[in-house]
Design a protein around this motif. Structure first.
Motif, PDB file in Angstrom:
ATOM      1  N   TRP A 133     -90.604 -26.910   3.422  1.00 11.49           N
ATOM      2  CA  TRP A 133     -90.881 -25.810   2.490  1.00 11.49           C
ATOM      3  C   TRP A 133     -89.949 -25.923   1.288  1.00 11.49           C
ATOM      4  O   TRP A 133     -88.839 -26.449   1.403  1.00 11.49           O
ATOM      5  N   ASP A 134     -90.388 -25.371   0.169  1.00 11.15           N
ATOM      6  CA  ASP A 134     -89.464 -25.155  -0.955  1.00 11.15           C
ATOM      7  C   ASP A 134     -90.016 -24.020  -1.808  1.00 11.15           C
ATOM      8  O   ASP A 134     -91.245 -23.882  -1.948  1.00 11.15           O
ATOM      9  N   ILE A 135     -89.127 -23.249  -2.390  1.00  8.36           N
ATOM     10  CA  ILE A 135     -89.581 -22.166  -3.285  1.00  8.36           C
ATOM     11  C   ILE A 135     -90.058 -22.747  -4.609  1.00  8.36           C
ATOM     12  O   ILE A 135     -90.596 -22.031  -5.443  1.00  8.36           O
ATOM     13  N   PRO A 169     -95.264 -23.337   0.533  1.00  8.32           N
ATOM     14  CA  PRO A 169     -94.614 -22.159  -0.056  1.00  8.32           C
ATOM     15  C   PRO A 169     -93.591 -21.580   0.918  1.00  8.32           C
ATOM     16  O   PRO A 169     -93.790 -21.627   2.136  1.00  8.32           O
ATOM     17  N   SER A 170     -92.511 -21.033   0.372  1.00  7.84           N
ATOM     18  CA  SER A 170     -91.433 -20.548   1.250  1.00  7.84           C
ATOM     19  C   SER A 170     -91.169 -19.067   1.031  1.00  7.84           C
ATOM     20  O   SER A 170     -91.758 -18.444   0.156  1.00  7.84           O
ATOM     21  N   ILE A 171     -90.244 -18.561   1.828  1.00  6.91           N
ATOM     22  CA  ILE A 171     -89.857 -17.161   1.637  1.00  6.91           C
ATOM     23  C   ILE A 171     -88.625 -17.135   0.745  1.00  6.91           C
ATOM     24  O   ILE A 171     -87.753 -17.998   0.850  1.00  6.91           O
ATOM     25  N   TYR A 172     -88.602 -16.160  -0.128  1.00  5.86           N
ATOM     26  CA  TYR A 172     -87.568 -16.114  -1.168  1.00  5.86           C
ATOM     27  C   TYR A 172     -86.997 -14.712  -1.227  1.00  5.86           C
ATOM     28  O   TYR A 172     -87.717 -13.766  -1.576  1.00  5.86           O
ATOM     29  N   ASN A 332     -75.169 -30.511 -10.342  1.00 10.77           N
ATOM     30  CA  ASN A 332     -76.525 -30.450  -9.768  1.00 10.77           C
ATOM     31  C   ASN A 332     -76.909 -28.998  -9.470  1.00 10.77           C
ATOM     32  O   ASN A 332     -76.136 -28.067  -9.732  1.00 10.77           O
ATOM     33  N   ASN A 333     -78.076 -28.817  -8.882  1.00 11.00           N
ATOM     34  CA  ASN A 333     -78.557 -27.450  -8.644  1.00 11.00           C
ATOM     35  C   ASN A 333     -77.703 -26.726  -7.599  1.00 11.00           C
ATOM     36  O   ASN A 333     -77.556 -25.507  -7.653  1.00 11.00           O
ATOM     37  N   ASP A 334     -77.115 -27.498  -6.672  1.00 15.03           N
ATOM     38  CA  ASP A 334     -76.203 -26.901  -5.687  1.00 15.03           C
ATOM     39  C   ASP A 334     -75.020 -26.264  -6.433  1.00 15.03           C
ATOM     40  O   ASP A 334     -74.642 -25.113  -6.158  1.00 15.03           O
TER      41      ASP A 334
HETATM   42  P1  NAD Z   1     -80.514 -28.385  -4.136  1.00 10.59           P
HETATM   43  O1  NAD Z   1     -80.226 -27.150  -4.885  1.00 10.59           O
HETATM   44  O2  NAD Z   1     -80.819 -29.622  -4.879  1.00 10.59           O
HETATM   45  O3  NAD Z   1     -81.713 -28.150  -3.120  1.00 10.59           O
HETATM   46  C1  NAD Z   1     -81.955 -26.921  -2.512  1.00 10.59           C
HETATM   47  C2  NAD Z   1     -83.460 -26.672  -2.531  1.00 10.59           C
HETATM   48  O4  NAD Z   1     -83.696 -25.492  -1.788  1.00 10.59           O
HETATM   49  C3  NAD Z   1     -84.023 -26.433  -3.917  1.00 10.59           C
HETATM   50  O5  NAD Z   1     -85.109 -27.311  -4.151  1.00 10.59           O
HETATM   51  C4  NAD Z   1     -84.482 -24.983  -3.895  1.00 10.59           C
HETATM   52  O6  NAD Z   1     -85.641 -24.775  -4.681  1.00 10.59           O
HETATM   53  C5  NAD Z   1     -84.735 -24.784  -2.417  1.00 10.59           C
HETATM   54  N1  NAD Z   1     -84.682 -23.405  -1.907  1.00 10.59           N
HETATM   55  C6  NAD Z   1     -83.857 -22.377  -2.226  1.00 10.59           C
HETATM   56  N2  NAD Z   1     -84.136 -21.300  -1.461  1.00 10.59           N
HETATM   57  C7  NAD Z   1     -85.144 -21.656  -0.638  1.00 10.59           C
HETATM   58  C8  NAD Z   1     -85.859 -20.989   0.379  1.00 10.59           C
HETATM   59  N3  NAD Z   1     -85.625 -19.708   0.693  1.00 10.59           N
HETATM   60  N4  NAD Z   1     -86.816 -21.672   1.034  1.00 10.59           N
HETATM   61  C9  NAD Z   1     -87.112 -22.964   0.728  1.00 10.59           C
HETATM   62  N5  NAD Z   1     -86.469 -23.635  -0.238  1.00 10.59           N
HETATM   63  C10 NAD Z   1     -85.493 -22.986  -0.906  1.00 10.59           C
HETATM   64  O7  NAD Z   1     -79.247 -28.586  -3.167  1.00 10.59           O
HETATM   65  P2  NAD Z   1     -78.814 -29.892  -2.348  1.00 10.59           P
HETATM   66  O8  NAD Z   1     -77.838 -30.650  -3.170  1.00 10.59           O
HETATM   67  O9  NAD Z   1     -80.000 -30.560  -1.809  1.00 10.59           O
HETATM   68  O10 NAD Z   1     -77.984 -29.193  -1.166  1.00 10.59           O
HETATM   69  C11 NAD Z   1     -78.670 -28.403  -0.227  1.00 10.59           C
HETATM   70  C12 NAD Z   1     -77.705 -27.574   0.592  1.00 10.59           C
HETATM   71  O11 NAD Z   1     -76.857 -28.451   1.319  1.00 10.59           O
HETATM   72  C13 NAD Z   1     -76.792 -26.675  -0.244  1.00 10.59           C
HETATM   73  O12 NAD Z   1     -76.645 -25.439   0.408  1.00 10.59           O
HETATM   74  C14 NAD Z   1     -75.487 -27.398  -0.201  1.00 10.59           C
HETATM   75  O13 NAD Z   1     -74.371 -26.537  -0.343  1.00 10.59           O
HETATM   76  C15 NAD Z   1     -75.537 -28.005   1.187  1.00 10.59           C
HETATM   77  N6  NAD Z   1     -74.615 -29.128   1.313  1.00 10.59           N
HETATM   78  C16 NAD Z   1     -74.787 -30.258   0.579  1.00 10.59           C
HETATM   79  C17 NAD Z   1     -73.899 -31.314   0.724  1.00 10.59           C
HETATM   80  C18 NAD Z   1     -74.052 -32.602  -0.013  1.00 10.59           C
HETATM   81  O14 NAD Z   1     -73.211 -33.470   0.107  1.00 10.59           O
HETATM   82  N7  NAD Z   1     -75.109 -32.821  -0.736  1.00 10.59           N
HETATM   83  C19 NAD Z   1     -72.815 -31.179   1.595  1.00 10.59           C
HETATM   84  C20 NAD Z   1     -72.674 -30.006   2.323  1.00 10.59           C
HETATM   85  C21 NAD Z   1     -73.595 -29.004   2.193  1.00 10.59           C
END
Ligand code: NAD
Length: 505
Positions: A133-135, A169-172, A332-334
Motif C-alpha cells: 500500500w501507499d498513500i 490505496p492506504s489509510i491516512y 529524502n522524504n523520510d
Molecule cells: P519514504 O518517505 O521514502 O517512504 C515512506 C512511504 O510511506 C512514502 O511513499 C509515503 O507516501 C508512504 N506512506 C506514508 N503514510 C502511509 C500510510 N499510512 N500508508 C501507506 N503508505 C504511507 O521513507 P523511507 O526512506 O522509505 O523510510 C521508510 C521508513 O523507514 C521511515 O519511517 C524511516 O524512518 C524508516 N527507517 C529507514 C531507514 C533507512 O535506512 N532507510 C532506517 C531506519 C528506519
C-alpha cells in the motif's frame, strides 16, 4: 551441508536437533556471587519445507519500498547496468542472510565458513511475491525515479518490471505523520471509520494471498515515521479494548496499529520498521492468539549499527564513553517527515536508547545511576540538496587512563535505502524461518518462539523484547545470538572461539 550426529535427526519434513544448553545461575550472598553452572536440554524442530512467501509493504512507493523491490528484481532477472565506473552486476551486499558467512567447523586446521542462508533451508529472496500500500498512487518505476537512490541506468532497465506495480490505496491519518506529507496523499481509502479501514486492509491481505496462491504473507511497515500514540491501557491495553477502540474510531489509534491488527487477524506476522509505538499490548495479544510474530522497532542500518558496535568495543576495552553527539542531515522524504517535531521525537527516542544496556553492564566504569547519564545528543536536519545520501556525523568522547580523553569523529555517507533494503529482506526471511521452528525444553511439548520476536534485534534500532526479557543492543552479541540459534537448529556446535581443536588437535 549435512550434519552427521547422534543428536540430529531428519524426520519426514522436520529437522530435529538436541541441544544441551549450558548456562550459569548466579546467587547473591551479601557482596559475594555464587556461580552454579547448569545444563538444560532443548530440542529444536525445523520444518524444512520452503513456503511460497508473499510480502506486503506499507509505504511500498517510498525509498525503501522501491529500492527493495527493484533490487530483488535486478537479482532475479540478473539485470546489469552501466555507470561511469563500468558495468555492474546485481548483488545482495548488506544482507546478513545472503552475503555473510557462518563458521561451521574446521577441516584439519582450516576454519570452514558457509553462507548464512545455507545453514537452514530458507526462502530465496528472488521467489518472494511483493505487494503493498501507499498513500501515493505512483507506480513503482516512477516512484524509484523520485527516490533518487538507484543509478539512472538501472532505473531504466527495471522500468518494464516496476511500472506494472502500483500500490493499493492506504489509510491516512494526517495527525500521525508530518503535515508536509499531505501533498503526497492521493491514494487514500475514503472515510474516517477505522473499523471499515481495518476490514478493507484485511480483505486486501486475503485477496493478495489467494490471487498469488501464497502459503503465507508477512506485513512490514516501511511507511513514514508516525508520532507516538498516547498509549492508554483502556484503549490499547488488551486485544478486546483495542478492537473496541478501532470500532469507535478512537483518535489515538494510528494507521500503523490498524495494519498490525489486520496482519494478526489474517494470520500474518507483522514487522515495524519505524520507531513509533505501533506494537501496543493489544496487538501483542492479537498476535499471540493468532500464533504469529510481531517484531520492531525501527531498522538498525548505518549510524546506530556503528554506535552499538563502537560503544560495545569501548566499554569492552574498559574505556568509558562520556558523550555521544550525533548529527544527521538528509534530504529524502523520510528527512522531510522527520522535520516535524512530533515525528522527530519518535526517532530521537529509538536512536537514544541504543547504548543503555551496554553502559549498564559495566559497574566498574559506571558505578552510579548518575554516571550512566552520559551526554547523548541526537540532531536531525532536513536538507533537500543531500537527497537520499544521508550524512551522519558522530563525535564520541571517552575517558581513558589517568583522566585522559579519547575522541572519535565518525563521518558516514551513503544512500540510506541501499543499507535498509537488504536489511528489510533479512527481517522478512528470518521471520519466515522462525515461523517454521519450534522448541521443547526438558522434553516438554514443542512450542513456537515468543510472540515478540526479539531474535531479530540485530536488525532493529530499538529492539522490542518479550516482557521480562532485557533488551540486548550490543551488535556482536545480537549477531552471535542469531548465528548460534541457526547453528543449534541445524545441529552444529556453537562456537566459543577457544579453538582448542586447532591449538591442541
Ligand atoms: P519514504 O518517505 O521514502 O517512504 C515512506 C512511504 O510511506 C512514502 O511513499 C509515503 O507516501 C508512504 N506512506 C506514508 N503514510 C502511509 C500510510 N499510512 N500508508 C501507506 N503508505 C504511507 O521513507 P523511507 O526512506 O522509505 O523510510 C521508510 C521508513 O523507514 C521511515 O519511517 C524511516 O524512518 C524508516 N527507517 C529507514 C531507514 C533507512 O535506512 N532507510 C532506517 C531506519 C528506519
Amino acid at each position: 551441508m549435512k550434519v552427521q550426529s547422534t543428536t540430529t535427526q531428519q524426520d519426514n519434513h522436520f529437522l530435529i536437533s538436541d541441544y544441551d544448553y549450558k548456562s550459569t545461575n548466579i546467587e547473591k550472598n551479601g557482596d559475594k556471587y555464587i556461580a552454579k553452572p547448569q545444563i538444560t536440554n532443548f530440542k529444536f524442530k525445523t520444518d524444512t519445507r520452503i513456503p511460497k512467501l508473499g510480502v506486503m509493504l506499507v509505504g511500498w512507493g517510498g525509498n525503501n519500498g522501491t529500492t527493495l523491490t527493484g533490487g530483488i528484481l535486478a537479482n532475479k532477472f540478473n539485470v546489469t547496468w552501466n555507470s561511469r565506473r563500468g558495468t555492474h552486476q546485481p548483488n545482495f551486499y548488506g544482507s546478513l542472510t545472503q552475503s555473510s558467512v557462518i563458521k561451521i567447523g574446521t577441516c584439519n586446521t582450516e576454519e570452514v565458513f558457509v553462507p548464512f542462508k545455507d545453514v537452514l533451508p530458507m526462502v530465496n529472496p528472488c521467489d518472494i511475491v511483493f505487494g503493498g500500500w501507499d498513500i501515493n498512487s505512483m507506480n513503482l518505476a516512477d516512484a524509484m525515479n523520485r527516490a533518487q537512490v538507484v543509478e539512472y541506468d538501472l532505473q531504466q532497465k527495471l522500468r518494464p518490471y516496476l511500472e506494472k506495480l502500483v500500490p493499493l490505496p492506504s489509510i491516512y491519518y494526517p495527525d500521525f505523520i508530518a503535515a508536509n506529507q499531505g501533498d503526497r496523499a492521493d491514494n487514500v481509502i475514503p472515510g474516517n471509520n477505522k473499523l471499515e479501514h481495518l476490514n478493507i486492509i484485511r480483505k486486501n491481505i486475503a485477496d493478495f494471498k489467494q490471487q498469488n496462491n501464497l502459503d503465507k504473507v508477512i506485513l512490514l511497515w516501511t511507511a513514514n515515521t508516525e508520532r507516538f500514540c498516547v498509549e492508554d491501557p483502556n484503549i490499547h491495553g488488551t486485544a478486546e479494548k483495542l478492537l473496541k477502540s478501532i470500532e469507535s474510531s478512537h483518535p489515538e489509534i494510528s494507521a500503523s496499529t490498524i495494519f498490525a491488527c489486520a496482519a494478526c487477524l489474517e494470520g500474518c506476522s507483522f514487522i515495524n520498521g519505524s520507531p513509533q509505538n505501533t506494537i501496543v499490548p493489544g496487538v501483542i495479544e492479537l498476535a499471540e492468539k493468532a500464533g504469529v510474530f510481531v517484531a520492531g522497532d525501527d531498522f538498525k542500518t548505518g549510524q546506530t549499527k556503528f554506535k552499538t558496535c563502537l560503544v560495545e568495543y569501548l566499554v569492552g576495552a574498559g574505556i568509558k564513553p562520556k558523550a555521544i553527539i550525533s548529527y544527521n542531515h538528509l534530504g529524502n522524504n523520510d528527512g522531510k517527515n522527520l522535520s516535524q517535531e512530533s515525528c522527530f521525537k519518535s526517532k530521537e527516542r529509538s536512536k537514544k536508547t541504543c547504548v543503555d544496556d551496554i553502559l549498564e553492564s559495566n559497574k566498574v566504569l559506571y558505578p552510579t545511576e548518575e554516571e550512566l547519564n552520559i551526554d547523548h545528543t541526537i540532531v536531525i536536519k532536513y536538507c533537500p540538496e543531500t537527497g537520499d545520501s544521508k550524512k551522519a556525523m558522530d563525535e564520541y568522547i571517552a575517558e581513558i587512563f589517568l583522566g585522559g580523553r579519547q575522541t572519535f569523529a565518525v563521518y558516514n555517507v551513503c544512500e540510506d535505502s541501499l543499507l535498509a533494503a537488504p536489511l528489510i529482506m533479512d527481517l522478512l526471511l528470518l521471520c519466515e524461518l522462525f515461523e517454521r521452528i519450534q522448541f521443547s525444553k526438558d522434553s516438554s511439548e514443542f512450542q513456537r518462539f515468543d510472540t515478540v520476536l526479539s531474535w531479530l534485534s540485530y536488525l532493529m534500532k530499538a529492539p522490542k523484547s518479550e516482557s521480562g526479557i532485557t533488551t540486548i543492543n550490543a551488535l556482536s552479541r545480537q549477531r552471535a545470538m542469531l548465528e548460534n540459534l541457526v547453528k543449534v537448529c541445524a545441529g552444529l556446535t556453537v562456537d566459543d572461539n577457544l579453538r582448542l581443536e586447532v591449538r591442541y588437535g
